[in-house]
Scaffold this active site. Structure first.
Site, mmCIF file in Angstrom:
data_model
loop_
_atom_site.group_PDB
_atom_site.id
_atom_site.type_symbol
_atom_site.label_atom_id
_atom_site.label_comp_id
_atom_site.label_asym_id
_atom_site.label_seq_id
_atom_site.Cartn_x
_atom_site.Cartn_y
_atom_site.Cartn_z
ATOM 1 N N LYS A 142 0.780 -1.107 0.102
ATOM 2 C CA LYS A 142 -0.012 0.022 0.004
ATOM 3 C C LYS A 142 0.876 1.399 0.076
ATOM 4 O O LYS A 142 0.549 2.063 -0.956
ATOM 5 C CB LYS A 142 -1.058 0.058 1.218
ATOM 6 C CG LYS A 142 -1.486 1.429 1.527
ATOM 7 C CD LYS A 142 -2.514 1.219 2.764
ATOM 8 C CE LYS A 142 -1.794 1.886 3.800
ATOM 9 N NZ LYS A 142 -1.529 3.317 4.090
ATOM 10 N N ASN A 143 1.904 1.416 0.917
ATOM 11 C CA ASN A 143 2.552 2.676 1.073
ATOM 12 C C ASN A 143 3.698 2.843 0.134
ATOM 13 O O ASN A 143 3.987 3.796 -0.061
ATOM 14 C CB ASN A 143 3.110 2.699 2.450
ATOM 15 C CG ASN A 143 2.103 2.806 3.735
ATOM 16 O OD1 ASN A 143 0.897 3.286 3.331
ATOM 17 N ND2 ASN A 143 2.557 2.614 4.883
ATOM 18 N N CYS A 199 -5.143 8.052 9.151
ATOM 19 C CA CYS A 199 -5.457 7.518 10.440
ATOM 20 C C CYS A 199 -5.532 8.556 11.520
ATOM 21 O O CYS A 199 -4.359 9.380 11.268
ATOM 22 C CB CYS A 199 -4.856 6.286 10.579
ATOM 23 S SG CYS A 199 -5.247 4.855 9.593
ATOM 24 N N ARG A 216 -0.276 14.833 12.735
ATOM 25 C CA ARG A 216 0.470 14.458 11.510
ATOM 26 C C ARG A 216 0.865 15.646 10.904
ATOM 27 O O ARG A 216 0.352 15.677 9.758
ATOM 28 C CB ARG A 216 -0.161 13.465 10.664
ATOM 29 C CG ARG A 216 -0.405 12.166 11.544
ATOM 30 C CD ARG A 216 -0.951 11.085 10.706
ATOM 31 N NE ARG A 216 -0.014 10.255 9.899
ATOM 32 C CZ ARG A 216 -0.459 9.293 9.066
ATOM 33 N NH1 ARG A 216 -1.640 9.035 9.088
ATOM 34 N NH2 ARG A 216 0.500 8.766 8.311
ATOM 35 N N ASP A 228 4.163 0.621 12.064
ATOM 36 C CA ASP A 228 2.685 0.034 11.547
ATOM 37 C C ASP A 228 2.383 -1.219 11.790
ATOM 38 O O ASP A 228 1.745 -2.027 11.672
ATOM 39 C CB ASP A 228 2.933 0.214 10.040
ATOM 40 C CG ASP A 228 3.077 1.784 9.480
ATOM 41 O OD1 ASP A 228 2.457 2.504 10.280
ATOM 42 O OD2 ASP A 228 3.209 1.758 8.062
ATOM 43 N N ARG A 265 -9.065 -0.480 3.706
ATOM 44 C CA ARG A 265 -8.369 0.596 3.176
ATOM 45 C C ARG A 265 -6.943 0.235 2.684
ATOM 46 O O ARG A 265 -6.258 0.672 2.126
ATOM 47 C CB ARG A 265 -8.147 1.789 4.121
ATOM 48 C CG ARG A 265 -9.148 2.993 4.202
ATOM 49 C CD ARG A 265 -8.855 3.936 4.793
ATOM 50 N NE ARG A 265 -7.261 4.516 4.473
ATOM 51 C CZ ARG A 265 -6.659 4.693 5.356
ATOM 52 N NH1 ARG A 265 -6.855 5.014 6.783
ATOM 53 N NH2 ARG A 265 -5.206 5.110 5.178
HETATM 54 N N1 EPU Z 1 6.233 14.422 11.084
HETATM 55 C C1 EPU Z 1 6.356 15.784 11.488
HETATM 56 N N2 EPU Z 1 6.252 16.752 10.380
HETATM 57 C C2 EPU Z 1 6.424 16.507 8.950
HETATM 58 C C3 EPU Z 1 6.382 14.887 8.888
HETATM 59 C C4 EPU Z 1 6.238 13.935 9.599
HETATM 60 O O1 EPU Z 1 6.376 16.205 12.631
HETATM 61 O O2 EPU Z 1 6.431 17.076 8.046
HETATM 62 C C5 EPU Z 1 6.196 13.369 12.065
HETATM 63 C C6 EPU Z 1 4.840 12.781 11.975
HETATM 64 O O3 EPU Z 1 4.025 13.465 12.832
HETATM 65 C C7 EPU Z 1 5.094 11.377 12.409
HETATM 66 C C8 EPU Z 1 6.691 11.028 12.183
HETATM 67 O O4 EPU Z 1 7.055 12.301 11.788
HETATM 68 O O5 EPU Z 1 5.144 11.565 14.076
HETATM 69 C C9 EPU Z 1 6.785 10.105 10.989
HETATM 70 O O6 EPU Z 1 5.693 10.414 9.776
HETATM 71 P P1 EPU Z 1 6.018 10.244 8.431
HETATM 72 O O7 EPU Z 1 6.126 11.446 7.691
HETATM 73 O O8 EPU Z 1 7.307 9.400 8.348
HETATM 74 O O9 EPU Z 1 4.969 9.441 8.111
HETATM 75 P P2 EPU Z 1 4.018 9.502 6.799
HETATM 76 O O10 EPU Z 1 4.787 9.797 5.572
HETATM 77 O O11 EPU Z 1 2.885 10.554 7.037
HETATM 78 C C10 EPU Z 1 4.107 6.931 6.271
HETATM 79 C C11 EPU Z 1 3.068 5.898 6.194
HETATM 80 C C12 EPU Z 1 2.390 5.417 7.292
HETATM 81 C C13 EPU Z 1 3.726 5.095 8.585
HETATM 82 C C14 EPU Z 1 4.843 6.127 8.341
HETATM 83 C C15 EPU Z 1 6.045 5.939 9.249
HETATM 84 C C16 EPU Z 1 1.977 6.356 3.945
HETATM 85 C C17 EPU Z 1 0.771 6.755 3.100
HETATM 86 N N3 EPU Z 1 1.931 6.166 5.320
HETATM 87 O O12 EPU Z 1 3.417 7.957 6.812
HETATM 88 O O13 EPU Z 1 1.716 4.445 7.318
HETATM 89 O O14 EPU Z 1 3.378 4.948 9.509
HETATM 90 O O15 EPU Z 1 5.327 6.585 7.040
HETATM 91 O O16 EPU Z 1 6.607 4.520 8.545
HETATM 92 O O17 EPU Z 1 3.020 5.969 3.315
HETATM 93 C C18 EPU Z 1 -0.122 2.854 7.879
HETATM 94 O O18 EPU Z 1 0.290 2.273 6.869
HETATM 95 O O19 EPU Z 1 -1.051 2.489 8.836
HETATM 96 C C19 EPU Z 1 0.345 4.291 8.112
HETATM 97 C C20 EPU Z 1 0.061 5.019 9.050
#
Ligand code: EPU
Length: 417
Positions: free
Chosen positions: A22-23, A116, A121, A304, A396
């Protein structure tokens, strides 16, 4: 609304084939807009997050052809118009359209992404990267208008190795003039996969998978074909199912290296598993040892899989400690595990899990995607019947979860209510 009804304690045996990640797919699809030609992606999971991206592409005027597992995208005739909030809030990955459209048209108008409910975030690191690459960002009531006269390469230091910010910065830097370095970049397999995809289109990206990615901008990206990597989180979820109720359950089409942290922890617990080149075979073990785990960016233990792993930790004899370091509120599953008989307390970022627990079927909620997976796992190993509400969250992210579990012996029904 949909609910899942699971009669527990049935042994799972046979084979579960893992779908595309998915990701990874949710980043590859928006990134395809950067191409001036047709992009074809195979091994795309059939899940509702992909339907939401398809809706955005179609809204923008792209021609999208889908079969069961492939998507073909021709974005040569798209119109760069504002993406409404009703669509962008369906998923977190909608913000990859921010970078794709900014990179290609130097302008994008869209709203804060969804995702989620697992704590705040923010997208500050993505916006910082856009600014460093020459864009002007105006925020008004959740709406972002991002424009650039010219995109120019720069050094970007991320405050944390954010997956989303790394991908967004990479997409824009690919079309910026000159060289960009992303320092403290995320190293997840999904990052490597998107860099490989862009390089196949003609981008010049080095170092993906390390914490320093170097990108030299190019003027044009071409057609290409790619295949989505196997979903390491789906693989981990079913491995845990095997540890709970499996009898030689084979999890196939996996890249074991992508779930090394889980495999290591499961071995430490005493799980009975055999790892092959692209598969794992797992059976239930009665005596599991308690462990300590901390979630971290890749190659650390993935956040995750934190909630799915919690279900397995309830089976260990003694006290396990699990610390969530990535998200501030990813413990919504605990209330429902305790309702089914677990003994878990939350102290700040840590869970203290006393086992072993014999779960009893109850009516519970899937509060988010991975919390839902955690409840499915608890239900599979519970005495009696469990009803899991709000199962849309799970649909999802897990392709054909009902069929996959049914095929290996689970008694599971999806119901519209
Ligand atoms: N963060 C910030 N500022 C930013 C970006 C991130 O403070 O600008 C913080 C977030 O709040 C969080 C941490 O950094 O506490 C990690 O966030 P990251 O940006 O790495 O996560 P993401 O890109 O929003 C993706 C996956 C998530 C997975 C995370 C970490 C997707 C669509 N989502 O999210 O997947 O948990 O990386 O590996 O790729 C899931 O599949 O259940 C899921 C939540």
């Amino acid at each position: 609304m949909k609910q899942l009804i699971i009669e527990g304690c049935h042994t799972l045996t046979g084979e579960i084939k893992i779908s595309g990640a998915k990701n990874s797919a949710v980043a590859l699809i928006p990134a395809s807009l950067l191409s001036d030609g047709i992009v074809k992606i195979d091994n795309v999971p059939n899940i509702s997050d992909i339907d939401a991206l398809d809706e955005i592409l179609t809204y923008l005027g792209a021609t999208v052809k889908r079969t069961d597992s492939t998507i073909e995208i021709d974005s040569s005739k798209i119109q760069n118009k504002e993406i409404p909030e009703s669509i962008s809030k369906k998923l977190r990955a909608s913000y990859y359209f921010m970078s794709a459209l900014l990179a290609k048209y130097k302008k994008v108008e869209m709203y804060f992404p969804g995702g989620c409910n697992i704590g705040s975030r923010p997208i500050d690191q993505t916006l910082k990267a856009f600014r460093l690459l020459g864009a002007k960002v105006v925020e008004d009531n959740n709406k972002y208008t991002i424009t650039a006269e010219e995109l120019v390469g720069n050094n970007i230091y991320l405050d944390m190795p954010s997956v989303g910010a790394t991908i967004n910065a990479m997409l824009v830097a690919t079309r910026a003039k000159g060289k960009t370095n992303i320092y403290n970049a995320a190293k997840e397999p999904e990052i490597v996969s998107i860099a490989t995809f862009l390089n196949q289109m003609g981008a010049k990206i080095l170092g993906a998978g390390t914490n320093n990615i170097e990108i030299t901008g190019v003027d044009k990206l071409n057609s290409c074909f790619t295949e989505v990597i196997p979903d390491r989180i789906e693989a981990g979820t079913y491995l845990i199912a095997g540890a709970l109720v499996g009898d030689n359950l084979k999890i196939s089409n996996i890249i074991p290296g992508h779930i090394e942290s889980l495999i290591t922890k499961m071995k430490e617990m005493g799980c009975n598993l055999e790892i092959g080149e692209d598969y794992a075979v797992i059976s239930k073990t009665d005596k599991l040892r308690p462990i300590k785990v901390q979630t971290l960016g890749y190659p650390g233990f993935p956040t995750d899989l934190q909630q799915p792993l919690t279900t397995l930790l309830t089976k260990c004899s003694g006290l396990s400690v699990l610390e969530e370091t990535i998200y501030e509120n990813r413990f919504n599953n605990v209330k429902y595990l305790n309702k089914m008989g677990a003994n878990i307390t939350i102290e700040g970022k840590k869970l203290f899990i006393s086992g072993p627990t014999d779960f009893i079927g109850k009516s519970v909620e899937a509060t988010d995607l991975r919390a839902g997976a955690c409840m499915v796992l608890a239900a599979l190993s519970a005495r009696g019947t469990t009803t899991i509400n709000q199962i849309e969250h799970v649909l999802r992210g897990y392709e054909n979860i009902v069929e996959k579990l049914e095929n290996v012996g689970a008694k599971i029904t999806l119901k519209d209510i």
